[in-house]
Design an enzyme around this catalytic site. Structure first.
Site, PDB file in Angstrom:
ATOM      1  N   ASP A  28       0.833  -1.196   0.000  1.00  0.00           N
ATOM      2  CA  ASP A  28       0.000   0.000   0.000  1.00  0.00           C
ATOM      3  C   ASP A  28       0.866   1.243   0.000  1.00  0.00           C
ATOM      4  O   ASP A  28       1.420   1.642   1.023  1.00  0.00           O
ATOM      5  CB  ASP A  28      -0.918   0.001   1.233  1.00  0.00           C
ATOM      6  CG  ASP A  28      -1.820   1.219   1.280  1.00  0.00           C
ATOM      7  OD1 ASP A  28      -1.998   1.859   0.219  1.00  0.00           O
ATOM      8  OD2 ASP A  28      -2.354   1.513   2.358  1.00  0.00           O
ATOM      9  N   LYS A  84       1.670   7.834   1.008  1.00  0.00           N
ATOM     10  CA  LYS A  84       2.185   7.801   2.371  1.00  0.00           C
ATOM     11  C   LYS A  84       3.582   8.403   2.406  1.00  0.00           C
ATOM     12  O   LYS A  84       4.318   8.343   1.413  1.00  0.00           O
ATOM     13  CB  LYS A  84       2.280   6.350   2.858  1.00  0.00           C
ATOM     14  CG  LYS A  84       0.966   5.617   3.018  1.00  0.00           C
ATOM     15  CD  LYS A  84       1.241   4.177   3.426  1.00  0.00           C
ATOM     16  CE  LYS A  84      -0.047   3.366   3.548  1.00  0.00           C
ATOM     17  NZ  LYS A  84      -0.839   3.751   4.726  1.00  0.00           N
ATOM     18  N   ARG A 110     -11.002  -0.764   2.882  1.00  0.00           N
ATOM     19  CA  ARG A 110     -12.452  -0.910   3.063  1.00  0.00           C
ATOM     20  C   ARG A 110     -13.172  -0.970   1.716  1.00  0.00           C
ATOM     21  O   ARG A 110     -14.259  -1.540   1.613  1.00  0.00           O
ATOM     22  CB  ARG A 110     -12.984   0.219   3.943  1.00  0.00           C
ATOM     23  CG  ARG A 110     -12.894   1.600   3.349  1.00  0.00           C
ATOM     24  CD  ARG A 110     -12.944   2.681   4.413  1.00  0.00           C
ATOM     25  NE  ARG A 110     -11.714   2.714   5.190  1.00  0.00           N
ATOM     26  CZ  ARG A 110     -11.496   3.547   6.209  1.00  0.00           C
ATOM     27  NH1 ARG A 110     -12.438   4.403   6.569  1.00  0.00           N
ATOM     28  NH2 ARG A 110     -10.356   3.516   6.861  1.00  0.00           N
TER      29      ARG A 110
END
Length: 461
Positions: A231, A238, A312
């Site tokens: 990710d 990030k 999600r």
């Protein structure tokens, strides 16, 4: 880790483990013969809990490892871990002082784990000889499942992409007589649009892994695991330190495969299904964007508030697919939010369910097998935090940014479950930051020993 436990037929060159309390110490040392009392005194051994003293062999007696019990009720699992972690490298065999041989051996094996697949010089490790077949029978499924979960998380992302994760699932289920289907390409884009949207920016194509095992007449239990193999955060990228552990973002997938391994090895009377949306959240010209509106498999439209809340999204489509079958029990596991770590730290994963009986049962079994979990509320008034003026729902808080992050993520997932008899969501960390007790630093199995114990009790009767 599995190799840490030796069968009864193993060689006889073992060190006897003798567990003693402070009250028993003097008498037990006398039984060891000449020189033992002086040796124990010289080493300052006073039988405090977890303390160790290796008494060398003498003529007519094998070497003995004294293991302190202290004055309290002994915790067999932690004592087994203490021997594996702190005693000199040797082959040990529990001789006396601990009644729960299964927990002792489990603690020894869990603490013995090392991920050394990429190392040429592997350090030697202690082993434990187990004479009772019943102990090995009880341990085998658990050790197999924990090993799978830890190994998969620890594998670097360059060797563990969506295709490789699907291959691991295929090997596991094929070995146990199960079956597997993998959906990708145009079928994935049309049938599972959120999974496709998250994974399409990577040159490693996204896919949905759908594995099944067991008799169709048995109760349906479905496991869904977040399989984000790496990710980057997507366009909401990030920072560098935030990406260091992102190979573990498929920790939910690793843990449900570990739990599946336990279920199949124990041959529980369950119709098992495992669904894993396997994607890489990468960055390219085809990345999904903040403020995009995506249509889910269920038909609900989702506004993207942050591309780093991708877990999600992929789970939403997988849960919808799982829910269509109306399983008796639907369990999802995901390394979903940093908010869960802020609230409860790395070692205590929260879980969410509206099923009061299930919630209590999970807590009881978690405590019984020392696999800690903590129930958190699905607080319905917070549903407005993930409202959207543009779409049916948003994948991030739109009110009070940062508030109730783990809870609102769970509420988001709940929107995609309506037919299952019971549903529970686990927001795990999947990682142990520092080596301690039964845990090695690195990828971790969290909650699956508790769930396996619960499933055994529920479906083996």
């Amino acid at each position: 880790m599995q190799n840490a436990i030796l069968p009864p037929s193993a060689n006889d060159d073992t060190v006897a483990v003798v567990a003693v309390s402070t009250v028993q110490l003097a008498d037990r040392v006398k039984q060891l013969g000449d020189g033992a009392e002086d040796w124990v005194a010289l080493n300052g051994f006073n039988a405090a809990e977890g303390m160790l003293c290796l008494v060398p062999s003498t003529q007519g007696r094998k070497a003995v490892l004294l293991l302190g019990l202290g004055d309290a009720e002994p915790n067999a699992m932690h004592l087994g871990a203490s021997v594996a972690r702190n005693a000199p490298v040797a082959t040990y065999e529990l001789e006396s002082g601990i009644e729960d041989a299964v927990s002792f051996a489990l603690g020894f094996a869990l603490a013995s784990y090392r991920f050394s697949s990429y190392q040429q010089n592997k350090k030697p490790a202690s082993q434990l000889k187990v004479s009772e077949g019943s102990v090995q029978e009880a341990l085998a499924p658990i050790l197999s499942g924990v090993q799978i979960a830890r190994d998969l998380i620890n594998a670097p992302a360059n060797d563990m992409g969506p295709a490789e994760l699907a291959d691991e699932a295929k090997v596991l289920f094929t070995n146990h007589g199960g079956s597997i289907e993998v959906t990708e390409g145009k079928q994935l884009e049309e049938g599972f649009p959120l999974i496709h949207a998250v994974g399409k920016a990577s040159d490693r194509a996204p896919r949905l892994i759908d594995a099944r095992w067991g008799d169709e007449s048995h109760p349906k239990v479905t496991l869904v695991g977040k399989g984000v193999v790496f990710d980057s955060g997507g366009l909401n990228i990030k920072p560098a330190n935030g990406m260091l552990l992102m190979k573990k973002d498929m920790g939910g997938a690793a843990n449900v495969l570990g739990l599946a391994a336990m279920i199949m090895a124990a041959k529980l009377p369950i119709r098992l299904r495992v669904l894993i949306p396997a994607v890489e959240n990468a960055i390219s010209g085809s990345s999904f964007r903040p403020s995009d509106v995506l249509r889910s498999r269920k038909g609900l439209t989702v506004e993207v508030g942050n591309t780093d809340a991708e877990g999600r999204l992929v789970l939403a489509d997988a849960l919808t697919y799982a829910d269509d079958e109306k399983p008796e029990l639907l369990i999802d596991m995901a390394t979903l939010t940093g908010a869960a770590r802020v609230a409860l730290g790395p070692d205590l994963p929260p879980y969410y369910t509206d099923d009061e009986e299930l919630a209590e049962t999970i807590a009881v079994h978690g405590e019984a097998v020392q696999d800690p979990l903590w129930r958190m509320p699905l607080w319905k008034p917070y549903r407005e935090y993930i409202g959207s003026k543009t779409a049916d729902i948003c994948n991030m808080n739109t009110i009070g940014s940062g508030f109730a992050g783990s809870m609102t993520a769970a509420l988001f997932l709940q929107e995609f479950v309506e037919n299952s008899e019971s549903w529970v969501h686990f927001d795990i960390y999947g990682w142990t930051p520092m080596e301690k007790d039964i845990k090695a630093q690195g990828g971790e199995a969290q909650g699956i020993r508790a769930l396996f114990d619960m499933l055994q009790a529920r479906f083996s009767q």
